[in-house]
Write an enzyme that holds these catalytic residues in place. Structure first.
Site, PDB file in Angstrom:
ATOM      1  N   ARG A  82       0.834  -1.203   0.000  1.00  0.00           N
ATOM      2  CA  ARG A  82       0.000   0.000   0.000  1.00  0.00           C
ATOM      3  C   ARG A  82       0.868   1.253   0.000  1.00  0.00           C
ATOM      4  O   ARG A  82       0.560   2.234  -0.678  1.00  0.00           O
ATOM      5  CB  ARG A  82      -0.962  -0.027   1.195  1.00  0.00           C
ATOM      6  N   LYS A 184      -2.574   6.476   1.497  1.00  0.00           N
ATOM      7  CA  LYS A 184      -2.380   6.919   2.885  1.00  0.00           C
ATOM      8  C   LYS A 184      -1.447   8.135   2.917  1.00  0.00           C
ATOM      9  O   LYS A 184      -0.306   8.069   3.397  1.00  0.00           O
ATOM     10  CB  LYS A 184      -1.858   5.756   3.727  1.00  0.00           C
ATOM     11  N   GLU A 220     -16.135   6.305   4.684  1.00  0.00           N
ATOM     12  CA  GLU A 220     -15.447   5.728   5.839  1.00  0.00           C
ATOM     13  C   GLU A 220     -15.333   6.788   6.912  1.00  0.00           C
ATOM     14  O   GLU A 220     -15.933   7.864   6.798  1.00  0.00           O
ATOM     15  CB  GLU A 220     -14.078   5.178   5.426  1.00  0.00           C
TER      16      GLU A 220
HETATM   17  N1  PLP Z   1      -9.258   4.117   6.640  1.00  0.00           N
HETATM   18  C1  PLP Z   1      -8.425   5.091   7.013  1.00  0.00           C
HETATM   19  C2  PLP Z   1      -8.720   6.477   6.566  1.00  0.00           C
HETATM   20  C3  PLP Z   1      -7.303   4.786   7.801  1.00  0.00           C
HETATM   21  O1  PLP Z   1      -6.468   5.752   8.199  1.00  0.00           O
HETATM   22  C4  PLP Z   1      -7.073   3.462   8.200  1.00  0.00           C
HETATM   23  C5  PLP Z   1      -5.918   3.107   9.005  1.00  0.00           C
HETATM   24  O2  PLP Z   1      -4.904   2.718   8.526  1.00  0.00           O
HETATM   25  C6  PLP Z   1      -7.977   2.485   7.790  1.00  0.00           C
HETATM   26  C7  PLP Z   1      -9.060   2.835   7.009  1.00  0.00           C
HETATM   27  C8  PLP Z   1      -7.792   1.056   8.182  1.00  0.00           C
HETATM   28  O3  PLP Z   1      -6.769   0.459   7.425  1.00  0.00           O
HETATM   29  P1  PLP Z   1      -5.960  -0.763   7.979  1.00  0.00           P
HETATM   30  O4  PLP Z   1      -6.950  -1.821   8.306  1.00  0.00           O
HETATM   31  O5  PLP Z   1      -5.079  -1.163   6.853  1.00  0.00           O
HETATM   32  O6  PLP Z   1      -5.232  -0.284   9.170  1.00  0.00           O
HETATM   33  C1  COI Z   2      -4.111   2.940  11.605  1.00  0.00           C
HETATM   34  O1  COI Z   2      -5.124   2.321  11.934  1.00  0.00           O
HETATM   35  O2  COI Z   2      -2.995   2.419  11.583  1.00  0.00           O
HETATM   36  C2  COI Z   2      -4.172   4.329  11.209  1.00  0.00           C
HETATM   37  O3  COI Z   2      -3.274   4.777  10.570  1.00  0.00           O
HETATM   38  C3  COI Z   2      -5.307   5.149  11.607  1.00  0.00           C
HETATM   39  C4  COI Z   2      -4.907   6.361  12.338  1.00  0.00           C
HETATM   40  C5  COI Z   2      -6.140   7.169  12.491  1.00  0.00           C
HETATM   41  C6  COI Z   2      -4.289   6.084  13.667  1.00  0.00           C
END
Ligand code: PLP
Ligand code: COI
Length: 341
Positions: A82, A184, A220
């Protein structure tokens, strides 16, 4: 290795400096080997691209102590991929996927004393990030970058742990159509700060962002994807080009289908249909699975039948299975667990 004497059970989601961090520099069109260092401070030009034009991105994953005492992390290759995709979108140099995973392993290993014990409720949060560091004044990408990883022990993202939260429909948008919502980028979080501060001021835990083009569909929150459970136990998650492809959500959809035998669906989810769902939760590395009891849309309350006291039944099953896989009490699909040795 002796663990640090920290109050693991009462940790919030905050930053605590640990012993070592990984740093690799991109200069003259190549990445150096990288190294673990002790200094947590960064010195840079006042005109560094990251400071002037926010050229920065990050990742988030966790390390866990398993029931049998091993230290593992969860699907780091997907974070690596990612970040690779994010860097392409932000005109940043890509950090090789295998090197990223190696650097995560090294950094966790070097901070082993901070990996919370099994059953403590805390985990070691791992934060890989990259930024443009040389001076840039005309708007263009930097030529020099740092890729870094630090770790910090954390507790639950939402105060109260597994208690259902209340979120509001935000009047601000998170990501433009064809913008950067699906990567991200630090800038996605900068623009969410005003929305989160005002949500907290008004007593809400988080914001639900709608699709910016029509403002009729659920996207989201500021830091997690949504899962909804229909009254006939189907697991539904929003489909959109402008949400972050959560690794937790992708894993949970697999778990729902293959471990729990549930029907799963990724499709557009309309704000208008939320009253039809039985359960709702947020999912992400930091959020894990956080149950949502109520969504407030400008005074109109959407209360999920699972209530405000505890997680819904399906949410609980998903939570138990995912955390069981992460903590080594349930067998993981091949390739999901990366042991730190
Ligand atoms: N959506 C956003 C905007 C996020 O910052 C995160 C965190 O990383 C997620 C979703 C969840 O992603 P993940 O499950 O890869 O941590
Ligand atoms: C994560 O879940 O790792 C994120 O980056 C989300 C953040 C809002 C702490």
């Amino acid at each position: 290795m002796e663990k640090k004497n920290l109050d693991w059970a009462n940790m919030g989601f905050g930053y605590r400096k640990t012993d070592k961090r990984f740093v690799s520099t991109f200069k003259d069109n190549k990445w150096d080997e990288g190294a673990l260092i002790e200094d947590d401070m960064i010195t840079m030009s006042e005109c560094a691209c990251v400071l002037q034009y926010a050229q920065t991105c990050f990742e988030g994953l966790k390390a866990y102590t398993t029931a049998d005492g091993r230290i593992v992390c969860f699907r780091p290759d997907l974070n690596a991929q990612r970040m690779f995709d994010t860097c392409a979108r932000l005109e940043m140099p890509q950090y090789p996927v295998d090197k990223f995973v190696e650097a995560v392993v090294k950094t966790v290993k070097a901070n082993e004393a901070y990996v919370p014990p099994y059953g403590s409720g805390a985990t070691l949060y791992i934060r890989p990030y990259m930024f443009g560091i040389n001076p840039v004044i005309g708007v263009k990408p930097a030529d020099e970058y740092q890729f870094r990883i630090f770790t910090t022990p954390v507790g639950p993202y939402f105060k109260g742990g597994a208690k259902p939260i209340t979120i509001r429909v935000s009047d601000f948008d998170r990501a433009a159509p064809r913008g950067t919502g699906n990567v991200k980028a630090g800038l996605n979080y900068a623009m969410s700060l005003h929305a989160i501060v005002s949500a907290h001021r008004e007593g809400f835990d988080e914001n639900l962002y709608l699709d910016p083009a029509t403002r009729t569909k659920v996207e989201e929150t500021g830091g997690a994807n949504f899962l909804f459970i229909s009254k006939d136990n189907k697991v539904v998650t929003p489909k959109s080009d402008s949400i972050l492809p959560s690794i937790t959500r992708r894993s949970l959809m697999y778990v729902a289908e293959n471990y729990l035998g549930l029907e799963v669906e990724q499709r557009e989810v309309y704000l208008d249909e939320l009253t039809d769902f039985a359960e709702c939760c947020l999912c992400g590395t930091a959020a894990v699975l956080s149950p949502v009891g109520k969504i407030v849309d400008h005074g109109r309350e959407i209360c999920f039948p699972s209530g405000m006291e505890k997680m819904g039944t399906i949410t609980q099953k998903l939570y138990d299975t995912l955390t069981g896989i992460q903590m080594g009490t349930i067998e993981a699909p091949k390739g999901w667990i990366c042991e730190i040795k």
